[in-house]
Design a protein around this motif. Structure first.
Motif, PDB file in Angstrom:
ATOM      1  N   ALA A  41      20.389  -5.876  -7.306  1.00 51.53           N
ATOM      2  CA  ALA A  41      19.472  -4.749  -7.157  1.00 51.53           C
ATOM      3  C   ALA A  41      19.936  -3.567  -7.994  1.00 51.53           C
ATOM      4  CB  ALA A  41      19.363  -4.355  -5.684  1.00 51.53           C
ATOM      5  N   MET A  42      21.262  -3.329  -8.038  1.00 53.31           N
ATOM      6  CA  MET A  42      21.779  -2.235  -8.856  1.00 53.31           C
ATOM      7  C   MET A  42      21.479  -2.500 -10.331  1.00 53.31           C
ATOM      8  SD  MET A  42      25.360  -1.909  -6.789  1.00 53.31           S
ATOM      9  CE  MET A  42      26.326  -1.128  -8.053  1.00 53.31           C
ATOM     10  N   VAL A  45      17.876  -1.763 -11.206  1.00 47.04           N
ATOM     11  CA  VAL A  45      17.609  -0.333 -11.365  1.00 47.04           C
ATOM     12  C   VAL A  45      17.983   0.097 -12.779  1.00 47.04           C
ATOM     13  CG1 VAL A  45      18.232   1.978 -10.583  1.00 47.04           C
ATOM     14  CG2 VAL A  45      17.901   0.162  -8.910  1.00 47.04           C
ATOM     15  N   ILE A  74      25.381   4.047 -11.565  1.00 47.44           N
ATOM     16  CA  ILE A  74      24.993   3.491 -10.264  1.00 47.44           C
ATOM     17  C   ILE A  74      26.228   2.953  -9.547  1.00 47.44           C
ATOM     18  CG2 ILE A  74      23.628   1.699  -9.135  1.00 47.44           C
ATOM     19  CD1 ILE A  74      21.738   1.959 -11.638  1.00 47.44           C
ATOM     20  N   VAL A  78      27.256   4.219  -5.933  1.00 47.55           N
ATOM     21  CA  VAL A  78      27.332   3.294  -4.798  1.00 47.55           C
ATOM     22  C   VAL A  78      28.727   3.311  -4.191  1.00 47.55           C
ATOM     23  CG1 VAL A  78      27.318   0.857  -4.178  1.00 47.55           C
ATOM     24  CG2 VAL A  78      25.449   1.800  -5.529  1.00 47.55           C
ATOM     25  N   LEU A 101      21.642  -2.016   1.046  1.00 45.32           N
ATOM     26  CA  LEU A 101      21.401  -1.348  -0.232  1.00 45.32           C
ATOM     27  C   LEU A 101      20.362  -2.107  -1.061  1.00 45.32           C
ATOM     28  CD1 LEU A 101      22.591   1.165  -1.475  1.00 45.32           C
ATOM     29  CD2 LEU A 101      24.273  -0.256  -2.636  1.00 45.32           C
ATOM     30  N   LEU A 105      17.076  -0.283  -2.460  1.00 44.88           N
ATOM     31  CA  LEU A 105      16.805  -0.154  -3.897  1.00 44.88           C
ATOM     32  C   LEU A 105      15.513  -0.877  -4.272  1.00 44.88           C
ATOM     33  CD1 LEU A 105      20.377  -0.612  -5.440  1.00 44.88           C
ATOM     34  CD2 LEU A 105      19.088   1.499  -5.141  1.00 44.88           C
ATOM     35  N   GLN A 106      15.352  -2.113  -3.785  1.00 50.08           N
ATOM     36  CA  GLN A 106      14.158  -2.875  -4.184  1.00 50.08           C
ATOM     37  C   GLN A 106      12.882  -2.237  -3.645  1.00 50.08           C
ATOM     38  OE1 GLN A 106      14.884  -6.974  -3.164  1.00 50.08           O
ATOM     39  NE2 GLN A 106      15.821  -7.362  -5.136  1.00 50.08           N
ATOM     40  N   LEU A 109      12.112   0.887  -5.677  1.00 52.94           N
ATOM     41  CA  LEU A 109      11.506   0.546  -6.968  1.00 52.94           C
ATOM     42  C   LEU A 109      10.050   0.130  -6.778  1.00 52.94           C
ATOM     43  CD1 LEU A 109      14.306  -1.517  -8.766  1.00 52.94           C
ATOM     44  CD2 LEU A 109      13.459   0.745  -9.382  1.00 52.94           C
TER      45      LEU A 109
END
Lengths: 292, 424, 391
Positions: A41-42, A45, A74, A78, A101, A105-106, A109
């Motif tokens: 996920a990071m 982004v 990021i 984090v 997380l 994040l997802q 987005l």
């Protein structure tokens, strides 16, 4: 024969990306003893950042650079903003926070950019490279391979030949002793996270153009496969990540080519089970896996 | 430690559960049930389940938006029989478990008159029994599975799409007619979509008429191995039973191998504007030159329905990108409005079903609707489209199911009458 | 309503000093009756939600026992629920073909679900017992990912993406005039869940639970004091899997279908969210967690619908907001509130009872709950055994 050559080449290119991403997981594991489930996920982004920058400037290379910077940023955020708060007592609080997380994040987005796939173009010729009359690679695949190998070599140099690398390794393996010797362990931890997230972002950026396009879930499967790679190779072992990546890439490609794409996830599962039953700490585990 | 705490927790659970029951019951008194659910003197409420989020959502969420826009247009122009249409769209994320929850919510809480255009084969299959047992009209399902056309078993359910078997047969027939000696292959999704399409193609080409059949799964966005195999098999014409994203992947992957065969795609994955979204503005016109697909809805740059829908899209849908999904969504809206108009001054679920089964609905397709007492399929034929210089249009070749086999027929497009709002 | 009402509750039943298993049984009967009584207050849709909550509760209770007591982190419980669902559906369809229906078919199918989920859990548990932390998490993750592939490779049995549909079980004739089908389904779900969870709770407070804690606290120490660590772990995994499988069977019973699309990785993670925010290791917490994961998305959906947002904004928010909230809950609860809801409630309502109240304050809930009885030394294992028998 042509078919085999072709499948091997495809598997190699894909495996290089898996290896790179798996390496980023190994970096965090070694530094912080956390399997970072949020790595995918990071990275996605950071890929959105690259997408935006490329869209604004028209330059793929600026996008690539910004993805690396964004990935590091990021990683920093984090580590300092979230992971520091993971209670040390419970063995899986880090994993659970990372999963939280991923969700944050997802969905963020999804709210900001929607679910549609956004095509990512790459500045490469579409014509394939022929070997013995067989089209094996697109130039882009070759680029992916070269970048992956170069980055891995650079990391190897960093860890074995530089003072920073030595400090990173020292603070990962013996934090107390390192602190006594004057290594700023906390800073090393943060640097480990930044480095790892940047590598993961690069892997995602290399992968996304070969798929449907960028969307918040673009790296879901990349994470799953790379995690398998890291486990197969041994979470402690960078060479394990490299070799594991290539093995998983080739297995997926060959199974898809000869048995069908539906069988691929099952093949990966079987590989994982076999390796874990034979060597519970991964193929390249130096010693019995530590209690996580 | 936790075992000491357990009884406390249980006490807490009792407290919480009781509190929950009280709050929930307090607000749960269902409204006074009207004779016909969802119909009042000035509104008709209907619902739908659509994938608005999740990995499978991409490319589908614009359909319900277009349908809503069409209903807004109808409502602004007086509605149907003086009633405005309220369209409740619930997100199911293409997850059958969620579909079951949201459809129950629509039926039991929102008390909808009918379910319209529920999208997806696995998702809608999971509520098929429920809707039929509860007597809820289940109209114009957005999927080409043959499951929706079973009037005996599922009297409430009506299809919309030309089914995958018909599409597979029509496209195989077209390939055989146009290129009699070519090597024909097929790439299909590894579910009912692919299986039924293959079944249709093989009825025309024979069991060994396809030189190579490759399958892909939606969870794996890498079709290099499959495309490589098809290239190695010497395929010249590739039939595609793929969704839009995978059509783009297949075409793009082949181009990376320097391979440019003839692509012939199911309508589910053959929408040019959507494909351009995946492949990019610059590459798409080259890669998709000659790309062949099907459609059964009004279509093409000069079509009068398309013009009307474009205007509605600009005014009521904030000028969202106009593509095949937009036409599809608005056509769904039109067909429902027509059925509602024919269901009488005070529509009931029975009169709505009777109106559809009467065979009097015209729709707006290029072929007459097939609905009847024993037929719950909407379109049993398709027109062939191709892409030329970045414009996708009908080429005047139409195939339809004639008895057991697919034959070439004359298209009979339904002309646009008035303002595109059905009259009783 | 405050905490002291609970003992009063018990004394109404003439058992103010019940301890051990009888106490557990009385509690579970009371809770079951309350829940069944509650169904009369609910409309059909909320009874459906209640049945779903009960099914989720089976899965979360099994998961919370596994993670909280033995420290095995499974990300694959959705796949185990699916195993139960498929076991149920396959047996149900075979029974229908054999002419069996009604209650008999339900019971036979439930046994089918238990067998299939138990076997799946046993196999996975055998592998899991050898693995630690992240390796186990990775293996279970791969199992969930492979589920759709398995159903489509063996589509002759599992019917691929479409899944299996089963015959409809209506309300039994003698109740037909009294209750709607949703209420009947809620009753069945509540009854089955209460039996399942009672068994789990019994295990948890008995010798088996003690051994699980011992293994979690320090495996080597546990081995030294004669606890067969491997067998304990496999047993825990199998029981947890059976419990999840019963949950899957109930979902299949309520919705008459089972398909791979319903048991995704996202759903697996949702189960984890439920047990973490409920409080790891706590059965009451698992119940609260199940309530939260069912009701929160619905509440958020209702709230966003009420806001009358523009269509495209609403489309983006729909679904995503609840995932966002779950993610934040997961992070915040783990970081600052590790006992979950149950822990927080336990802290706020210290109950004067038994030995705990005898001067000893209730330990703060943020200590990792399961590890406490056995921390480092073997002697504490032997200490906690008498403690258990005293009760």
């Amino acid at each position: 024969m042509d078919r085999l050559l072709y499948l091997l080449a495809t598997g190699l290119a894909r495996g290089a990306v898996f290896a790179l991403f798996a390496l980023s997981l190994v970096l965090i594991w070694r530094a912080a003893r956390i399997v970072n489930f949020a790595q995918g996920a990071m990275a996605v982004v950071a890929t959105y950042v690259a997408f935006a920058v490329t869209g604004l400037t028209g330059s793929y290379w600026l996008g690539l650079g910004s993805a690396l910077l964004a990935g590091a940023a990021i990683g920093f955020a984090v580590e300092r903003g979230v992971m520091r708060f993971a209670p040390q007592g419970s063995p899986f609080s880090g994993v659970i926070i990372a999963i939280g997380l991923v969700m944050v994040l997802q969905s963020a987005l999804g709210i900001l950019f929607g679910q549609q796939h956004r095509p990512m173009a790459v500045p490469f010729d579409e014509r394939p490279i022929m070997i013995a009359g067989v089209p094996v690679f697109s130039p882009y695949d070759l680029f992916v391979l070269v970048v992956a190998v170069a980055v891995m070599a650079a990391l190897a140099l960093l860890f074995t030949r530089t003072s920073l690398g030595l400090q990173l390794r020292a603070s990962a393996f013996a934090p107390e002793v390192s602190r006594l010797l004057g290594v700023r362990v906390s800073r090393m931890l943060t640097i480990g996270w930044m480095l790892s997230a940047a590598v993961a972002s690069l892997a995602a950026l290399l992968l996304v153009p070969t798929e449907l396009g960028l969307n918040p879930h673009s790296t879901d499967m990349l994470f799953v496969y790379a995690f398998t790679v890291a486990v197969v190779g041994g979470l402690d072992s960078p060479p394990g990540a490299l070799i594991g990546g290539l093995v998983v890439g080739l297995v997926i490609s060959l199974v898809t080519g000869y048995l069908g794409s539906t069988v691929a996830p099952i093949a990966v599962l079987v590989l994982l089970v076999v390796v874990l039953l034979v060597r519970p700490g991964g193929i390249f585990a130096a010693r019995e896996a530590r209690t996580a | 430690m936790s075992q000491h705490r357990a009884p406390t927790t249980r006490a807490a659970a009792v407290v919480a559960a009781s509190a929950l029951l009280l709050t929930v019951s307090a607000c749960s008194t269902p409204g006074v049930a009207a004779d016909t659910p969802g119909v009042t003197d000035d509104t008709v409420t209907i619902g739908s389940h659509q994938p608005l989020t999740g990995p499978a959502a991409a490319g589908y969420s614009s359909i319900s938006a277009a349908t809503s826009a069409y209903f807004d247009y109808v409502n602004d122009n007086g509605g149907i029989n003086g009633r405005s249409i309220e369209y409740l769209v619930k997100d199911d994320g293409y997850n059958p478990a969620t579909t079951q929850t949201v459809v129950r919510e629509l039926v039991q809480e929102d008390e909808v008159f009918a379910i319209l255009n529920g999208l997806g084969t696995p998702t809608h299959t999971s509520v098929l029994d429920y809707l039929n047992q509860n007597g809820v009209p289940d109209l114009f399902v957005a999927s080409g599975s043959t499951s929706w056309n079973q009037p005996e078993e599922y009297p409430m359910t009506f299809a919309l799409n030309a089914d995958y078997v018909v599409e597979g047969a029509a496209l195989a027939r077209y390939a055989a007619d146009e290129h009699p000696d070519a090597v024909v292959c097929l790439l299909g999704q590894d579910d009912d979509f692919g299986a039924e399409f293959i079944e249709g193609a093989e009825t025309v080409l024979g069991a060994d008429g396809l030189a190579a059949v490759e399958r892909y799964s939606v969870s794996n966005q890498d079709v290099t191995a499959q495309i490589g195999a098809m290239k190695a098999a010497g395929c010249e014409i590739n039939l595609l039973a793929t969704v839009n994203g995978f059509t783009a992947l297949a075409v793009g992957t082949a181009a990376k191998l320097g391979w440019f065969p003839q692509w012939i795609s199911s309508s589910s994955g053959g929408d040019y504007p959507t494909l351009v979204g995946f492949l990019g503005e610059d590459l798409a016109p080259q890669l998709l030159q000659g790309f062949t697909s099907t459609n059964y809805l009004p279509f093409g740059p000069d079509d009068e329905w398309s013009k009307l829908f474009r205007e509605i899209n600009d005014e009521y849908n904030a000028g969202a990108p106009f593509d095949g999904n937009t036409v599809y969504g608005m056509s769904v809206g039109y067909l429902f409005a027509e059925a509602l108009a024919k269901a009488g001054e005070s529509p009931t679920r029975e009169s709505l079903l009777a109106a559809i089964s009467s065979g009097e609905l015209e729709g707006n397709g290029i072929l007459p609707l097939a609905f009847g007492e024993d037929e719950h399929a909407a379109y049993t034929g398709v027109g062939i489209t191709t892409v030329d210089q970045g414009v996708q249009d009908f080429i005047g070749v139409t195939y339809a199911l004639e008895g057991e086999s697919v034959e070439e027929v004359e298209a009979k497009p339904v002309p646009l009458a008035g303002d595109g709002i059905p009259k009783p | 309503m405050t905490a002291p009402s609970f003992p009063t509750f018990a004394s109404l039943n003439g058992a103010p000093r019940l301890t051990g298993t009888p106490r557990l049984l009385v509690t579970s009967v009371i809770l079951t009756l309350v829940a069944i009584g509650g169904t009369f207050l609910l409309d059909p849709y909320r009874n459906y939600q209640l049945a779903v909550i009960a099914a989720y509760f089976c899965a979360t209770a099994g998961l919370t026992m596994l993670v909280g007591l033995t420290g095995q982190l499974s990300l694959g419980h959705a796949a185990l629920m699916a195993a139960g669902g498929y076991g149920y559906a396959l047996t149900a369809n075979a029974s229908t073909d054999a002419g069996v229906d009604g209650v008999a078919r339900f019971l036979v199918s439930l046994v089918g679900a238990v067998v299939v989920a138990g076997l799946a859990g046993l196999l996975l548990g055998l592998a899991a017992a050898r693995l630690r932390g992240p390796y186990l998490a990775g293996l279970t993750l791969a199992v969930v990912i492979a589920l759709p592939a398995v159903t489509s490779v063996f589509s002759g049995v599992f019917r691929g993406d479409q899944g299996l549909q089963i015959a409809y079980d209506g309300v039994p004739p003698f109740l037909r005039t009294l209750i709607a089908v949703e209420q009947w389904q809620a009753w069945v779900a509540i009854l089955v869940t209460s039996v399942t969870v009672t068994v789990l709770a019994g295990l948890r407070r008995g010798r088996a639970g003690l051994r699980m804690r011992a293994v979690h606290g320090d495996e080597t120490a546990a081995r030294l004091s004669g606890v067969p660590a491997g067998r304990v772990k496999v047993f825990a995994f199998t029981m947890s899997s059976i419990s999840a499988g019963v949950g899957g069977a109930l979902l299949c019973f309520v919705t008459q279908s089972v398909s791979p699309g319903a048991y995704t990785l996202a759903f697996s993670l949702l189960l984890l969210v439920a047990v973490v925010i409920g409080g790891l290791g706590s059965i009451g917490g698992a119940a609260l967690g199940a309530v939260v994961v069912v009701l929160l998305p619905w509440l958020i959906g209702t709230a966003t619908a009420a806001l009358e947002l523009p269509a495209d904004v609403e489309q983006r928010l729909s679904g995503n907001v609840s995932v966002l909230v779950f993610g934040l809950l997961l992070i915040v609860v783990t970081a600052v509130w590790p006992g979950g809801i149950a822990g927080a409630l336990g802290r706020r309502m210290p109950r004067a009872r038994d030995q705990v109240a005898a001067g000893t304050p209730v330990a703060p809930a943020d200590a990792p709950p399961p590890a406490v009885p056995v921390t480092t030394s073997t002697s504490s294992v032997s200490h906690s055994i008498p403690t258990e028998t005293e009760r």
